[in-house]
Design an enzyme around this catalytic site. Structure first.
Site, mmCIF file in Angstrom:
data_model
loop_
_atom_site.group_PDB
_atom_site.id
_atom_site.type_symbol
_atom_site.label_atom_id
_atom_site.label_comp_id
_atom_site.label_asym_id
_atom_site.label_seq_id
_atom_site.Cartn_x
_atom_site.Cartn_y
_atom_site.Cartn_z
ATOM 1 N N GLY A 94 2.756 2.164 10.927
ATOM 2 C CA GLY A 94 3.739 3.242 10.848
ATOM 3 C C GLY A 94 4.462 3.539 12.147
ATOM 4 O O GLY A 94 5.098 4.588 12.279
ATOM 5 N N LYS A 135 0.056 4.266 -0.222
ATOM 6 C CA LYS A 135 -0.590 5.450 0.390
ATOM 7 C C LYS A 135 -0.349 6.665 -0.521
ATOM 8 O O LYS A 135 -0.346 6.509 -1.731
ATOM 9 C CB LYS A 135 -0.071 5.634 1.810
ATOM 10 C CG LYS A 135 -0.188 4.337 2.643
ATOM 11 C CD LYS A 135 0.037 4.521 4.099
ATOM 12 C CE LYS A 135 -0.141 3.180 4.817
ATOM 13 N NZ LYS A 135 -0.031 3.258 6.263
ATOM 14 N N ASN A 185 0.870 -1.181 0.000
ATOM 15 C CA ASN A 185 0.000 0.000 0.000
ATOM 16 C C ASN A 185 0.900 1.222 0.000
ATOM 17 O O ASN A 185 1.501 1.557 1.022
ATOM 18 C CB ASN A 185 -0.891 -0.036 1.257
ATOM 19 C CG ASN A 185 -1.724 1.231 1.411
ATOM 20 O OD1 ASN A 185 -1.755 2.077 0.509
ATOM 21 N ND2 ASN A 185 -2.388 1.364 2.542
ATOM 22 N N SER A 194 3.609 -2.205 10.237
ATOM 23 C CA SER A 194 5.059 -2.260 10.511
ATOM 24 C C SER A 194 5.702 -3.580 10.105
ATOM 25 O O SER A 194 6.610 -4.067 10.781
ATOM 26 C CB SER A 194 5.340 -1.954 11.990
ATOM 27 O OG SER A 194 4.979 -0.619 12.292
ATOM 28 N N GLY A 245 2.985 -1.224 4.216
ATOM 29 C CA GLY A 245 2.969 0.210 3.924
ATOM 30 C C GLY A 245 4.361 0.688 3.546
ATOM 31 O O GLY A 245 4.842 0.433 2.441
ATOM 32 N N HIS A 251 -9.401 1.128 5.069
ATOM 33 C CA HIS A 251 -8.117 1.328 5.755
ATOM 34 C C HIS A 251 -8.321 2.266 6.940
ATOM 35 O O HIS A 251 -9.128 3.193 6.877
ATOM 36 C CB HIS A 251 -7.082 1.904 4.783
ATOM 37 C CG HIS A 251 -5.704 1.883 5.354
ATOM 38 N ND1 HIS A 251 -5.257 2.820 6.246
ATOM 39 C CD2 HIS A 251 -4.686 0.989 5.197
ATOM 40 C CE1 HIS A 251 -4.007 2.513 6.608
ATOM 41 N NE2 HIS A 251 -3.645 1.414 5.981
HETATM 42 P P1 13P Z 1 3.201 0.367 7.608
HETATM 43 O O1 13P Z 1 3.697 -0.925 7.000
HETATM 44 O O2 13P Z 1 3.950 1.572 7.106
HETATM 45 O O3 13P Z 1 3.133 0.274 9.101
HETATM 46 O O4 13P Z 1 1.691 0.565 7.084
HETATM 47 C C1 13P Z 1 0.815 -0.497 7.164
HETATM 48 C C2 13P Z 1 -0.407 -0.148 6.418
HETATM 49 O O5 13P Z 1 -1.150 0.749 6.783
HETATM 50 C C3 13P Z 1 -0.682 -0.913 5.184
HETATM 51 O O6 13P Z 1 -1.979 -0.679 4.725
#
Ligand code: 13P
Length: 254
Positions: free
Chosen positions: A174, A14, A12, A213, A234, A98
């Site tokens: 995150g 984002k 993802n 994470s 992410g 999400h």
């Molecule tokens: P991170 O891997 O950056 O923690 O994000 C996870 C996420 O929200 C995937 O959709």
């Protein structure tokens, strides 16, 4: 379960990525040759890059997905994008619900359900995200929260093609924090039970991804957990050098 579902590792992106990022996609596609063939790989770029990524990923093993959709197929919804439009741009899947959409855009479980059903209507796989907050985890309310969220946001009908569930604890996104493998096992096994309770056969085949994470360092232990059928990644999906080892760990854990 006779045949465990085929694992999926999805990135993802984002709100990250510009035209130049096509070169990172190309790196992911070429490095994918070393990943076990059983692992399905997907990148969900921002909508602006969807068509370009879909073109670039053609004839590779990388599928391309989107990050959100409107529930209606078309209409007077300035700035919104329908599931049909995403499919038309080359997406085969769309993330719905999400936690960043739920928190920052006030999306309810009912909104998320409507989006998941819109995805199926357009022939897309809905990657339906659920997860508890830090307060809920600390209060011992994780499973109750997961059950409420899933029951209210699951589409009326689903199968292994139309639905993927992603368990993403909000406090793990995150932050560098992750639940223990034991905690992940508990939640994923609980989700599996809820899915098979709703639809016995189909519920066995729905992939349940872990997200929050995920890094090359923790992927081996997280991907080996029972009922973890892959990852929604992410930050670590933005670079081939991080994404590919995660996908490789998923393949090795099968
Ligand atoms: P991170 O891997 O950056 O923690 O994000 C996870 C996420 O929200 C995937 O959709």
């Amino acid at each position: 379960m006779a045949n465990p579902p085929r694992p999926l590792v999805a990135g993802n992106w984002k709100m990250n990525g510009l035209s130049a990022s096509v070169s990172e996609l190309a790196k992911i596609a070429s490095g994918a040759a070393d990943i076990a063939p059983n692992v399905e790989l997907m990148i969900c770029p921002p909508t602006t890059l969807l068509h370009r990524f879909a073109e670039a990923a053609r004839d590779t093993r990388i599928a391309v997905g989107a990050q959100d959709c409107h529930a209606q197929p078309s209409g007077a919804f300035t700035g919104d994008i329908s599931a049909e439009m995403l499919a038309d741009s080359g997406a085969c899947a769309v993330i719905v619900g999400h936690s960043e959409r739920r928190t920052l855009h006030g999306e309810s479980d009912e909104d998320v359900k409507a989006k998941a059903m819109a995805a199926a209507r357009a022939g897309l796989t809905a990657i339906l995200c659920i997860g508890e907050s830090r307060e809920e985890r600390e209060a011992g309310a994780t499973l109750a929260r997961i059950e409420r969220q899933l029951e209210a946001s699951l589409p009326d009908r689903f199968d292994a093609r139309s639905l993927v569930v992603a368990y993403e604890p909000v406090w793990a996104i995150g932050t560098g924090l992750t639940p223990t493998p034991g905690d992940v096992a508990e939640v994923h096994t609980f989700i599996r039970r809820l899915l098979t309770g709703r639809a016995a056969g189909a519920g066995e085949g729905v992939r349940i991804l872990y997200g929050g994470s995920v890094k090359p360092t923790n992927a081996p232990e997280l991907m080996a957990v029972a009922n973890v059928n892959g990852a929604l990644v992410g930050g670590a999906s933005l670079k081939a050098a991080d994404f590919l080892p995660i996908a490789a760990a998923c393949g090795l854990a099968r």
